[in-house]
Structure formats: structure tokens, C-alpha cells
Design a protein around this motif. Structure first.
Motif, PDB file in Angstrom:
ATOM      1  N   ALA A 145       0.820  -1.220   0.000  1.00  0.00           N
ATOM      2  CA  ALA A 145       0.000   0.000   0.000  1.00  0.00           C
ATOM      3  C   ALA A 145       0.850   1.266   0.000  1.00  0.00           C
ATOM      4  CB  ALA A 145      -0.939  -0.008   1.210  1.00  0.00           C
TER       5      ALA A 145
ATOM      6  N   ALA B 110       0.790   4.118  -2.785  1.00  0.00           N
ATOM      7  CA  ALA B 110       0.388   5.457  -2.368  1.00  0.00           C
ATOM      8  C   ALA B 110       1.463   6.491  -2.688  1.00  0.00           C
ATOM      9  CB  ALA B 110       0.075   5.457  -0.870  1.00  0.00           C
TER      10      ALA B 110
ATOM     11  N   VAL C  63      -4.631   1.823   0.711  1.00  0.00           N
ATOM     12  CA  VAL C  63      -3.978   2.908  -0.023  1.00  0.00           C
ATOM     13  C   VAL C  63      -4.548   4.251   0.418  1.00  0.00           C
ATOM     14  CG1 VAL C  63      -3.594   3.915  -2.305  1.00  0.00           C
ATOM     15  CG2 VAL C  63      -3.463   1.428  -2.008  1.00  0.00           C
TER      16      VAL C  63
END
Length: 282
Positions: free
Chosen positions: A139, A143, A169
Motif C-alpha cells: 500500500a 500510495a 492505499v
């Protein structure tokens, strides 16, 4: 100490900057059988082997590496499989079928004490592995790649089953998240719509685990444009990509990106930091 299998050669240069690599010889006999030889000795090793096409060949190589390392005196073996083949074959749908991912897990458990996979299709299937098994969802890497592109946008999952990925995310970015809901209108027509969010004038990131044909992502992107979304981005952990899928999805969105669990022309997000951290725990 890391062992790089044939399915992870695209990660070798980056990993080598962060950890020691065990020297191994991997080749094929004239009849197509694999040959593996470990050229060093040690106590613990982490094998890195992604199992995209040729899936069966890469899986067999992972087993041979495990056996060779054990034969060479290594006592604790971990394996990192960025993309695990057969992970979607996780249930019996017709009488007489195997649960293929279970067979793979049990097979790997013959040699490896710990198994680490990235964004497996169904995390519950890790229970089939006899030792320690963990699912890693990248994640933060996803991100970080999109944070400057999204601005005050939102994160969407293509269906409710992928909502946890969107949530993770979104939590890193501090953004709103939701999912598409599918409604069957007729035996041949399914309607999709985002649930409880307004996408008008916003940048949107659609998040999933695997993109194969890309049909769902294209349909979702078209719906978002009709609803007034500004820029549309698509990301997946694994870019399996049927022939022509990269071009089709790329034409439908502002940007398509996947991680490098599988090497593709749109593998823009690296998972190597996660692998390196596993080595630091040795």
C-alpha cells in the motif's frame, strides 16, 4: 542472504544494492529439465522467485532451490514469491477438481519454513502452508507513487471484494475510498456504479490485485468519465496482462501502473524495499 531465482532476475540488480546474494548456477539440460547448484554455504537463506509464465517451470525451480540449499547445509529457508501462480484456483467449482493453490502451498512447505507472498488473491489460502505464511500488501509503495498525481482525489476498488486494498492505499494518503457496485440488469448486461461517493471533478485511482484482460478497468474508467471524473489512474499489484491489455487499458485512462512482481512495460512501482526488510530481520 538472498537467492535470486529465474523468475526474479528483473529484481536482482536492485536487491543486490541492499543485501548479499548467494551464488547459484541455474540452467537447463538439453531435454528441458532444470539444473540448480548452490555454490556457497550458510545457515539461513531467502529465496526470491516469482512464478509468472512459465509458471510450472518457475515453481519446480523453487523446489529445486529449496532442496539444493538444504543439501548445502542451510538450516532455515524462507521463500518470497512476489506473484504466486495458481492463487486464483482456490476452490472447487466442479466435482473432481483440485484446490490448486493448496497443492502448491503444501509442495513449497516441504522445503521452506516461511512463505511471503505479495497481495495474494485470497489471503485465507495461506492457511494451507504448513509453516509461517504472510501476505504483503504494498500500500505504501502504491500510495507514494500516486500521491502527487491524485491530489485531493479518491480511491476506488472495482468491486466490494477489493475494497480492503482501496482502504489501505486511501489510509496512507488520507483520502476517501469506496468501491463499484455491480447490478445485473439482464442475463447479459451488468451495470456498475461507485457507491456513496461523488467523483465529479475529482481525480480517481482504481486499485486491484490483478489485471488480466483489463475489461473491468476499462468499463470502470468509462463510467467515471461519464460521471465527470477528472483524471483516472489504474493500479494493480500484478500485471498478468493478456495480449493487448496494456494498450487497451492505457488508452482508457490517464495512467496505468503496476508493481514489479511481474516484469512489464508498466511495472513502475518497486516492491524491493519490502523484500529487503525481510532480510534485515534475519
Amino acid at each position: 542472504m538472498f537467492v535470486i531465482g529465474s523468475g526474479a532476475k528483473h529484481l536482482e540488480e536492485e536487491i543486490s544494492r541492499h543485501g548479499n546474494l548467494i551464488n547459484v548456477e541455474i540452467k537447463k539440460f538439453p531435454d528441458g529439465e532444470k539444473y540448480v547448484r548452490v555454490l556457497e554455504r550458510g545457515k539461513e537463506a531467502i529465496v526470491i522467485q516469482s512464478t509468472y509464465h512459465p509458471q510450472d517451470e518457475n515453481l519446480i525451480e523453487a523446489l529445486l532451490l529449496g532442496d539444493a540449499l538444504s543439501e548445502a547445509g542451510f538450516k532455515k529457508l524462507k521463500i518470497v514469491i512476489p506473484y504466486l501462480a495458481y492463487s486464483r484456483q482456490d476452490r472447487v467449482t466442479k466435482e473432481g477438481e483440485p484446490i490448486s493453490v493448496r497443492a502448491i502451498m503444501k509442495m513449497l512447505g516441504l522445503y521452506y519454513d516461511e512463505l511471503y507472498v505479495f497481495d495474494i488473491h485470497n489471503p485465507k489460502t495461506l492457511e494451507h502452508f504448513p509453516g509461517i505464511a504472510k501476505n504483503i500488501y504494498p500500500a505504501e509503495a502504491i500510495a507514494n507513487y500516486f500521491k502527487d498525481k491524485l491530489g485531493e482525489g479518491l480511491i476506488l476498488a472495482p468491486d466490494k471484494g477489493a475494497l480492503e486494498r482501496a482502504k489501505r492505499v486511501a489510509e496512507v494518503l488520507g483520502l476517501e475510498y469506496s468501491h463499484f457496485e455491480k447490478e445485473r440488469i439482464s442475463p447479459t448486461e451488468v451495470r456498475m456504479k461507485p457507491v456513496d461517493v461523488d467523483v465529479n471533478g475529482k481525480n480517481v485511482l482504481i486499485v486491484d490485485d490483478i489485471i488480466s484482460t483489463g475489461g473491468t478497468m476499462i468499463k470502470a474508467a468509462n463510467i467515471l468519465r461519464e460521471l465527470g471524473a477528472k483524471e483516472i489512474f489504474v493500479v494493480a499489484t500484478h500485471g498478468v496482462f493478456a495480449e493487448g491489455a496494456i494498450e487497451r487499458v492505457s488508452k482508457a485512462v490517464n495512467e496505468l501502473a503496476v508493481t514489479n512482481t511481474i516484469p512489464t512495460e508498466v511495472s513502475k512501482i518497486s516492491i524491493v524495499d519490502y523484500i529487503v526488510k525481510l532480510g534485515e530481520k534475519e
